[in-house]
Design a protein around this motif. Sequence first.
Motif, mmCIF file in Angstrom:
data_model
loop_
_atom_site.group_PDB
_atom_site.id
_atom_site.type_symbol
_atom_site.label_atom_id
_atom_site.label_comp_id
_atom_site.label_asym_id
_atom_site.label_seq_id
_atom_site.Cartn_x
_atom_site.Cartn_y
_atom_site.Cartn_z
ATOM 1 N N THR A 4 0.813 -1.214 0.000
ATOM 2 C CA THR A 4 0.000 0.000 0.000
ATOM 3 C C THR A 4 0.850 1.270 0.000
ATOM 4 N N THR A 5 2.136 1.116 0.147
ATOM 5 C CA THR A 5 3.016 2.289 0.102
ATOM 6 C C THR A 5 4.101 2.066 -0.945
ATOM 7 N N PRO A 6 3.751 2.242 -2.213
ATOM 8 C CA PRO A 6 4.735 2.016 -3.283
ATOM 9 C C PRO A 6 5.885 3.014 -3.181
ATOM 10 N N PRO A 7 7.057 2.646 -3.660
ATOM 11 C CA PRO A 7 8.186 3.569 -3.616
ATOM 12 C C PRO A 7 7.988 4.737 -4.570
ATOM 13 N N VAL A 8 8.741 5.785 -4.324
ATOM 14 C CA VAL A 8 8.732 6.973 -5.182
ATOM 15 C C VAL A 8 10.027 6.969 -5.982
ATOM 16 N N ARG A 9 9.929 7.144 -7.277
ATOM 17 C CA ARG A 9 11.129 7.180 -8.119
ATOM 18 C C ARG A 9 11.564 8.638 -8.295
ATOM 19 N N LEU A 10 12.862 8.880 -8.104
ATOM 20 C CA LEU A 10 13.435 10.216 -8.207
ATOM 21 C C LEU A 10 14.501 10.260 -9.280
ATOM 22 N N ARG A 11 14.506 11.325 -10.033
ATOM 23 C CA ARG A 11 15.535 11.576 -11.047
ATOM 24 C C ARG A 11 16.525 12.598 -10.511
ATOM 25 N N LEU A 12 17.802 12.262 -10.556
ATOM 26 C CA LEU A 12 18.867 13.183 -10.160
ATOM 27 C C LEU A 12 19.575 13.684 -11.409
ATOM 28 N N ASP A 13 19.656 14.996 -11.553
ATOM 29 C CA ASP A 13 20.476 15.621 -12.597
ATOM 30 C C ASP A 13 21.724 16.165 -11.914
ATOM 31 N N SER A 122 19.315 18.951 -9.586
ATOM 32 C CA SER A 122 17.881 18.783 -9.351
ATOM 33 C C SER A 122 17.611 17.356 -8.891
ATOM 34 N N VAL A 123 16.615 17.207 -8.020
ATOM 35 C CA VAL A 123 16.135 15.878 -7.603
ATOM 36 C C VAL A 123 14.618 15.930 -7.663
ATOM 37 N N ARG A 124 14.035 15.363 -8.694
ATOM 38 C CA ARG A 124 12.592 15.496 -8.864
ATOM 39 C C ARG A 124 11.908 14.149 -9.058
ATOM 40 N N GLU A 125 10.625 14.123 -8.692
ATOM 41 C CA GLU A 125 9.838 12.908 -8.865
ATOM 42 C C GLU A 125 9.563 12.666 -10.348
ATOM 43 N N VAL A 126 9.612 11.398 -10.736
ATOM 44 C CA VAL A 126 9.337 10.994 -12.118
ATOM 45 C C VAL A 126 8.433 9.773 -12.091
ATOM 46 N N PRO A 127 7.808 9.450 -13.224
ATOM 47 C CA PRO A 127 6.960 8.253 -13.258
ATOM 48 C C PRO A 127 7.773 6.992 -12.971
ATOM 49 N N ALA A 128 7.097 5.976 -12.478
ATOM 50 C CA ALA A 128 7.771 4.713 -12.167
ATOM 51 C C ALA A 128 8.397 4.093 -13.403
ATOM 52 N N ALA A 129 7.909 4.447 -14.595
ATOM 53 C CA ALA A 129 8.440 3.885 -15.837
ATOM 54 C C ALA A 129 9.775 4.509 -16.243
ATOM 55 N N PHE A 130 10.147 5.606 -15.600
ATOM 56 C CA PHE A 130 11.402 6.272 -15.972
ATOM 57 C C PHE A 130 12.594 5.409 -15.562
ATOM 58 N N ASP A 131 13.496 5.183 -16.507
ATOM 59 C CA ASP A 131 14.736 4.465 -16.236
ATOM 60 C C ASP A 131 15.875 5.281 -16.818
ATOM 61 N N ALA A 132 16.778 5.750 -15.951
ATOM 62 C CA ALA A 132 17.849 6.646 -16.401
ATOM 63 C C ALA A 132 18.673 6.032 -17.517
ATOM 64 N N ARG A 133 18.849 4.720 -17.474
ATOM 65 C CA ARG A 133 19.644 4.045 -18.495
ATOM 66 C C ARG A 133 18.824 3.647 -19.713
ATOM 67 N N PHE A 134 17.762 2.868 -19.487
ATOM 68 C CA PHE A 134 17.070 2.241 -20.603
ATOM 69 C C PHE A 134 16.056 3.151 -21.287
ATOM 70 N N SER A 135 15.598 4.217 -20.627
ATOM 71 C CA SER A 135 14.629 5.118 -21.259
ATOM 72 C C SER A 135 15.292 6.170 -22.143
ATOM 73 N N ALA A 136 16.609 6.295 -22.085
ATOM 74 C CA ALA A 136 17.304 7.340 -22.847
ATOM 75 C C ALA A 136 17.166 7.102 -24.355
ATOM 76 N N VAL A 137 16.997 8.197 -25.098
ATOM 77 C CA VAL A 137 16.920 8.089 -26.558
ATOM 78 C C VAL A 137 18.198 8.567 -27.237
ATOM 79 N N ARG A 138 18.959 9.407 -26.561
ATOM 80 C CA ARG A 138 20.248 9.830 -27.103
ATOM 81 C C ARG A 138 21.114 10.406 -25.997
ATOM 82 N N ARG A 139 22.425 10.393 -26.266
ATOM 83 C CA ARG A 139 23.413 10.944 -25.340
ATOM 84 C C ARG A 139 24.327 11.874 -26.108
ATOM 85 N N ARG A 140 24.692 12.980 -25.468
ATOM 86 C CA ARG A 140 25.566 13.975 -26.122
ATOM 87 C C ARG A 140 26.819 14.174 -25.283
#
Length: 299
Positions: A4-13, A122-140
């Motif tokens: 009943t208390t799912p984790p929160v996913r956070l994105r760090l930039d 920045s440290v912000r909440e993102v959807p549970a589907a966000f994956d820093a590695r596998f969701s990326a579409v390009r890197r510069r």
Amino acid sequence: MTPTTPPVRLRLDLAYDGTDFSGWASQPGLRTVQGELEASLGTLLRTDEARLTVGGRTDAGVHARGQVAHLEVTPAELAKWSGARGAGADAAAEPDENAARTRARRLNGILQRRASDIAIHSVREVPAAFDARFSAVRRRYEYRLRDAAARRDPLTARFTADVPRALDLDRMQRAADELLGLNDFTTFCKARDGATAIRDLLRFEWRRTEDGAFAARIEADAFCHSMVRAIVGAVVSVGSGRIDMQELRDLRDARARTSRFPVMPARGLSLEEISYPADDALAARAELTRARRRSEDLG
């Protein structure tokens, strides 16, 4: 944590000066970016279970201005991090932009004492589907270097490679153009056994900087190990006259590692940006990337 208390996913930039790190990934007995960050998160959240997933796993000495990572925390940990009163407080009540800056500021406070060469933007909440590695579409990435004709600059030496020969910028750009597109980059990669080195090189552009250095902007859907430093080394070899354009094409098409050009030093390289799709496309992108990696591993 209960159902009943799912984790929160956070994105760090974040950003870091990679000079004194043995790369991103934690390694026993070595100072790494991941190790310092997870230790700092442990201090902040009073846990030893903080685990980060990174978008670009940088090598020893490589810098970053646009690194991205994610982790999961409990709602109570999120409230504590955000400065809410008590674990039951509504940590989402504050506008997300302000909360993201607050979390970054608190983590930076700890990093200043133990790893001031890392900065959290920045440290912000993102959807549970966000994956820093596998969701990326390009890197510069950006690669900076100075040739023999450039004036030495000790203030940028930690971030700029030296080439002891004069370089022709136009020749380097023509050479870079030869590598664009969807190609097998085995010549320029240390590929894992059974994995493909096929990558889509989207941009490879050279310019002269205001301080007299050369800088390359390099974008792809993904990079294999040492690819950026190797393709820069090949193009620099064309720019110095060590190899000609036809030999570059032959080496590219041979798809075999070679000593005809150097792999450039790590200090000239910086991860500048990782791009992601819209939130509603995150899950599909991550699954597509995972499926591709699984097929490579099955090889």
